[in-house]
Design an enzyme around this catalytic site. Structure first.
Site, PDB file in Angstrom:
ATOM      1  N   GLU A 134      14.045 -34.904  20.334  1.00 15.68           N
ATOM      2  CA  GLU A 134      12.988 -35.752  20.041  1.00 15.68           C
ATOM      3  C   GLU A 134      13.389 -36.965  20.581  1.00 15.68           C
ATOM      4  O   GLU A 134      13.017 -37.337  19.466  1.00 15.68           O
ATOM      5  CB  GLU A 134      12.286 -35.028  19.387  1.00 15.68           C
ATOM      6  N   GLU A 136       9.831 -25.502  19.881  1.00 18.39           N
ATOM      7  CA  GLU A 136       9.893 -25.981  18.508  1.00 18.39           C
ATOM      8  C   GLU A 136       8.423 -25.580  18.363  1.00 18.39           C
ATOM      9  O   GLU A 136       7.445 -26.240  18.597  1.00 18.39           O
ATOM     10  CB  GLU A 136      10.048 -26.816  18.170  1.00 18.39           C
TER      11      GLU A 136
END
Ligand code: GLA
Ligand code: ZN
Length: 673
Positions: free
Chosen positions: A153, A312
């Site tokens: 991320e 995710e």
């Protein structure tokens, strides 16, 4: 050409972040046994493992990871292997404290969490390249390896660093972009407030100032931060491509997250082999499944329409919002399959086994603290089976009806300070227009304002404050050649340097919309206005009004009250073979729907009155066939009409005519022919 699909993965991806280093090895055997029971096909490993892999500078311990990868391979589970560069070990920061990032007000973060990094730091760059090289050399052709997962991320929790190395790096970036200080002065408008620079060496990052700083400088700093982070991704990716050919490289995006505000995913989409995304339900009172659909559509668009992967999401509650509700029975499967409907090649989770220690012990997982005797586990096993039933859809593409324009640069610019009203929120308008399209059962592709739009009958521009001249020409040409355009207020106002386009607003959209805006007239907090139009019905609006002067456009709705009473509120302009609509106020949902009804009519986009609210119907098509996904988010059984009969893949039943989708269920029909 690098591979794009996870290597050796013959099914849809199903699994999660697997952190075996948090558990004694005796637990690993149970892990893989249960993974098999659940039908797990791939797991993400090693994302935060640098401190274990390199416990001291130049000392490596790969033994445990060897055993994990071998065990997974023996059990037929593919591996998405992380480069652990989001958390360097503490020894690294003790040796290089200046690799910790500095905030705009000059404070340096401390080690002890994750993602605290200065991306300009040369020592960090060297150390990241080194550990990536070591991993690629060791595992580049490991039989379990399916995908490389670089970092984690990018862009959160630190979107930009303001330290001295970043200042030097920023000046180098400016030298490349602009050449000279004079060019920067021109672009940033430094004649204003006496901010002129005599040389590039005088320029710093936009650090703490007593009042508003130069907006063009702030905007360029976002671009610089994005470019810098991307340099680091590219460095790792290139090492992996060289040492591990044939294995695609990704990094997990967060395309729809508003906190992630220094990443231009249009640019990033071109850098990765496979676009992957993380998505969590934001529980702010709005319909979470609409936000999910938007995230999935945006991710697919960033991937250029190609298959992508949800890397995710959560089986149930997360732990980082003020209140973290558990998912209701069936919601996890609906969430997962809604992503799949919109192009994801599977559904992965954070994480496999719920942690006992650390910051995320209250975050749900595939295998909860309570083990296999739990609802979550039973639903996980059922989802694994459902995804197996859908294997044949791999490689097919989601079909969109309309386009919505989206640009991170515009969003960054719009969020700077000192605008006509802080109540106007570009993201809120994007969400609202998306929701209005969702409620008309239209599937959305997002598009960059300079992209080729000719495939779309309708293009919606929710709030695109920054628009280049090229984008303006693109939209004009789109309408002239027959397209229907729907533009919301405060769009097309400034150029790429946050300078107002010359002449009356909305600069680059004046001609296509057939109007000018003489003055903005935002409303005070809580004030509302009414606009009246076709059929005499009044529509409620708030936040924003303005004085629109038609110059070729016809007035369709008019302000009934408020500062702009009697003036046009919504207009329509015929230009060439197409039509351009303009909405000058913040309409509530019913108002947006009323305007969309007219615009979709102009665009000949069919209405779908036969579909109930909160029932999503999306198509994927490709070589293996054409598939209709129906996701019933309501608590009642519904009927979904089918043009063509087919076979329902999850139940094996024949489906034809008006076929039933039970309350809360998902159905996927392979259409005949
Ligand atoms: C992010 C991170 C994961 C985990 C989850 C929790 O997506 O990538 O490591 O922290 O959030 O929701
Ligand atoms: Zn820095």
């Amino acid at each position: 050409m690098p591979e794009t699909a996870p290597k050796g993965l013959a099914r849809l991806a199903f699994g999660g972040d697997y952190n075996p280093e948090q558990w004694p090895e005796s637990v690993w055997q149970e892990d893989v046994r249960l993974m098999r029971e659940a039908g797990v096909s791939m797991v993400s490993v090693g994302i935060f493992s640098w401190a274990l892999l390199e416990p001291a500078p130049g000392t490596y311990d790969f033994g445990w990871l060897d055993r994990v990868l071998d065990l997974l391979h023996e059990n037929g589970i593919r591996v998405d292997l992380g480069t652990p560069t989001v958390v360097p070990p503490v020894w690294f920061f003790r040796a290089h404290p200046e690799a910790l990032p500095v905030t705009a007000d000059g404070r340096r973060y401390e080690f002890g969490s994750r993602g605290a990094l200065c991306h300009s730091n040369a020592d960090y760059r060297a150390a990241a390249a080194n550990i990536t090289t070591k991993l690629a050399e060791r595992y580049g052709d490991h039989p379990a390896l399916a995908l490389w997962h670089v970092h984690n991320e990018y862009g959160v929790p630190v979107s930009a660093c303001y330290c001295d190395s970043c200042a030097a790096h920023f000046r180098r970036w400016l030298a490349t972009e602009y050449g000279t200080a004079d060019a920067v002065n021109e672009a940033w408008g430094t004649a204003f407030w006496g901010q002129r620079y005599g040389g590039l060496d005088e320029i710093n990052p936009p650090r703490l100032t007593p009042t508003v700083g130069n907006p063009a400088q702030a905007l360029d700093y976002k671009r610089f931060a994005d470019a810098t982070i991307r340099e680091n991704f590219r460095a790792e990716r290139d090492i992996l491509h060289r040492l591990s050919p044939g294995v695609p490289v990704t990094t997990n995006f967060m395309t729809a997250l508003s906190q992630c505000d220094s990443i231009d995913y249009w640019a990033w989409g071109r850098e990765v082999d496979l676009v992957t995304n993380d998505h969590y339900l934001i529980t702010d009172g709005r319909r979470t499944h609409v936000n999910l659909a938007m995230a999935a559509d945006l991710t697919r668009s960033v991937a250029g329409g190609a298959p992508w992967l949800l890397l995710e999401h959560s089986t149930s509650g997360v732990n980082w919002q003020p209140r973290n509700p558990a998912k209701s029975p069936g919601q996890m499967a609906r969430n997962s399959l809604a992503h799949v409907a919109r192009g994801s090649e599977g559904a992965m989770f954070f994480q496999w086994r719920q942690s006992r220690r650390g910051a995320e012990k209250f975050h749900s997982a595939m295998l909860p603290h309570g083990g296999t005797g739990t609802r979550v586990w039973r639903e996980v096993v059922a989802l694994g089976a459902a995804l197996d039933d859908l294997s044949e859809i791999r490689g097919t593409r989601t079909v969109a009806d309309v386009a919505v324009l989206w640009d991170w640069h515009s969003w960054w610019a719009q969020n700077l300070e000192w605008r006509p009203s802080e109540d106007h929120d570009a993201r809120e308008r994007a969400d609202a227009f998306y929701e209005a399209l969702y409620d008309r059962h239209l599937t959305v592709d997002f598009a960059h304002p300079e992209a080729d739009l000719s495939a779309y009958p309708l293009v919606v521009v929710p709030a695109l404050y920054l628009m280049t001249e090229a984008a303006g020409r693109n939209l004009t040409q789109y309408v002239e050649s027959g397209g229907t355009l729907l533009v919301s207020y405060f769009s097309g106002i400034v150029d790429e340097h946050d300078a107002v386009h010359e002449g009356a607003c909305p600069g680059v959209l004046r001609d296509v919309l057939g109007l000018t805006v003489e003055e903005f007239a935002p409303l005070l907090k809580g004030d509302t206005v009414e606009v009246t139009g076709p059929g005499g019905t009044g529509l409620a609006a708030d936040v924003w009004t303005e004085f629109v002067v038609p110059r070729g456009a016809e007035t369709v709705w008019t302000y009934a009250d408020g500062p702009a009473a009697g003036h046009p509120a919504v207009t329509r302009h015929r230009l060439g073979a197409g039509t351009a609509w303009y909405v000058s106020t913040r309409l509530a949902a019913d108002g947006l729907d009323a305007v969309l009804a007219r615009a979709t009519e102009d665009a000949h986009v069919p209405a779908r009155p036969d579909l109930p609210r909160d029932v999503e119907v999306v198509r994927r098509t490709g070589e293996s066939g054409s598939y209709l996904f129906a996701v019933n988010h309501t608590g009642t059984d519904v009927k979904v009409p089918l043009d063509t009969p087919g076979t329902e893949l999850l139940t094996g039943e024949n489906a034809a005519g008006r076929f039933e989708v039970p309350a809360g269920a998902v159905r996927v029909v392979r259409l005949d022919g």
